[in-house]
Design an enzyme around this catalytic site. Structure first.
Site, PDB file in Angstrom:
ATOM      1  N   ASP A  40      -1.663   3.973   1.770  1.00 32.90           N
ATOM      2  CA  ASP A  40      -1.890   5.408   1.981  1.00 32.90           C
ATOM      3  C   ASP A  40      -3.383   5.730   1.874  1.00 32.90           C
ATOM      4  O   ASP A  40      -3.799   6.872   2.075  1.00 32.90           O
ATOM      5  CB  ASP A  40      -1.037   6.274   1.044  1.00 32.90           C
ATOM      6  N   ASP A  50       3.048   1.658   2.173  1.00 30.88           N
ATOM      7  CA  ASP A  50       3.084   2.617   1.062  1.00 30.88           C
ATOM      8  C   ASP A  50       4.036   3.768   1.360  1.00 30.88           C
ATOM      9  O   ASP A  50       3.985   4.356   2.454  1.00 30.88           O
ATOM     10  CB  ASP A  50       1.684   3.225   0.850  1.00 30.88           C
ATOM     11  N   LYS A  75       5.912  -0.067  -0.832  1.00 28.62           N
ATOM     12  CA  LYS A  75       5.236  -0.024  -2.140  1.00 28.62           C
ATOM     13  C   LYS A  75       5.290   1.406  -2.658  1.00 28.62           C
ATOM     14  O   LYS A  75       5.174   2.352  -1.865  1.00 28.62           O
ATOM     15  CB  LYS A  75       3.781  -0.492  -2.010  1.00 28.62           C
ATOM     16  N   GLU A 119       4.132   3.942  -6.313  1.00 30.80           N
ATOM     17  CA  GLU A 119       3.320   4.001  -7.531  1.00 30.80           C
ATOM     18  C   GLU A 119       4.164   4.475  -8.712  1.00 30.80           C
ATOM     19  O   GLU A 119       5.020   5.338  -8.562  1.00 30.80           O
ATOM     20  CB  GLU A 119       2.136   4.969  -7.326  1.00 30.80           C
ATOM     21  N   GLU A 137      -4.250  -1.831 -10.393  1.00 33.77           N
ATOM     22  CA  GLU A 137      -5.528  -1.304  -9.895  1.00 33.77           C
ATOM     23  C   GLU A 137      -6.419  -0.848 -11.044  1.00 33.77           C
ATOM     24  O   GLU A 137      -6.009  -0.053 -11.902  1.00 33.77           O
ATOM     25  CB  GLU A 137      -5.248  -0.128  -8.927  1.00 33.77           C
TER      26      GLU A 137
HETATM   27  O1  KIV Z   1      -3.453   2.483  -0.396  1.00 37.08           O
HETATM   28  C1  KIV Z   1      -4.066   1.453  -0.720  1.00 37.08           C
HETATM   29  O2  KIV Z   1      -4.970   0.981  -0.024  1.00 37.08           O
HETATM   30  C2  KIV Z   1      -3.683   0.781  -1.960  1.00 37.08           C
HETATM   31  C3  KIV Z   1      -4.548  -0.346  -2.421  1.00 37.08           C
HETATM   32  C4  KIV Z   1      -5.768   0.184  -3.052  1.00 37.08           C
HETATM   33  C5  KIV Z   1      -3.816  -1.268  -3.324  1.00 37.08           C
HETATM   34  O3  KIV Z   1      -2.728   1.157  -2.582  1.00 37.08           O
END
Ligand code: KIV
Length: 275
Positions: free
Chosen positions: A55, A94, A124, A126, A193
């Site tokens: 994202d 994401d 993915k 969070e 991160e």
């Molecule tokens: O969105 C993204 O690029 C990420 C990375 C920083 C792991 O989540």
């Protein structure tokens, strides 16, 4: 059979099982972001293991200050462009802010949409304990899930800053607990991160699933960077963990200035460059 089909057949695709095996053997995992077909093709051809349609597209592609504004449909547009380019890498997408935090049914529906409409291989999201039920529900539909702990940019307004997370004992303990919860819930890998290297190493040792770091030191199972940052296309973002492999901002600017000059000087196109 056409030659390119023959070549494609020989390529061993990266799966979640391949990543687990890499961790078991101590082979480091290389991951980068991509948001479009052309870049996706270059990094897949170069042999990247995992591509994250992050994202962070909200920042580097759309110019937003945070990752919050990007929508599910915009993520699907980026992801389907990348997927069309890929022969080998595992493509993780994401779940954007607002597409999974409501409840686990919403999370499942968003994950299904990404898998169906973009052809992604995994999603993915969070968070730790608070997303456990969503992780389990998405997994119940057969969709692999990658977790993301430490600095979670979708919560930037809660944190207030992009500084290193989990320096204090209490937050470090919570992070370790969250990592174990995510592994138990069935995540195939997690991203850590911007946390202290010593903590990230401890998490990687405690888990059997791969831990991919960004600003989390060398003791984890793999590394991820934002493609536009490591290529030097973005210039305003320079955290300590970022290694720049090119200065494409200057390279591209130089090429475009050259092109402009050639046109103004009536040098382009020349006789060989016309019909
Ligand atoms: O969105 C993204 O690029 C990420 C990375 C920083 C792991 O989540």
């Amino acid at each position: 059979m056409p030659r390119d089909k023959e070549i494609k057949k020989e390529i061993k695709k990266v799966t979640t099982h391949v990543l687990l095996e890499m961790k078991r053997k101590g082979e480091k995992i290389a991951m980068l972001t991509a948001y479009d077909y052309s870049m996706g093709k270059i990094i897949d051809d170069a042999g990247i293991d995992v591509i994250l349609v992050g994202d962070s597209a909200s920042n580097v592609m759309a110019g937003h200050e945070t990752t919050l504004p990007i929508t599910l449909d915009q993520m699907i547009y980026h992801a389907s462009s990348v997927i069309r380019a890929i022969n080998r890498a595992l493509v993780v997408v994401d779940l954007p802010f607002g597409s999974y935090q409501g409840n686990s049914k919403e999370a499942l529906n968003s994950a299904i949409k990404i898998m169906k409409d973009a052809g992604a291989h995994a999603v993915k999201l969070e968070g730790g304990k608070e997303v456990k039920e969503s992780v389990e529900r998405i997994l119940s539909a057969g969709i692999p899930v990658m977790g993301h702990l430490g600095l979670t940019p979708q919560s930037i307004y809660k944190f207030g800053t992009y500084t290193v997370r989990a320096r204090e004992e209490e937050e470090a303990t919570r992070l370790m607990e969250d990592a174990i919860v995510l592994e138990k819930a069935g995540c195939f890998a997690i991203v850590l991160e911007k946390i202290p290297a010593e903590l990230a190493t401890r998490v990687a040792k405690a888990l059997t699933i791969p831990v991919i770091g960004i600003g989390a030191g060398a003791g984890v199972d793999g590394q991820v960077l934002v493609l536009h940052d490591m290529l030097g296309i973005t210039t305003e973002f320079s955290p300590r963990f970022l290694r720049r492999y090119l200065n494409l901002y200057e390279e591209i600017k130089g090429a475009v200035s050259h092109y402009i000059k050639d046109i103004k000087d009536k040098d382009f196109p020349n006789k060989e460059e016309q019909y």
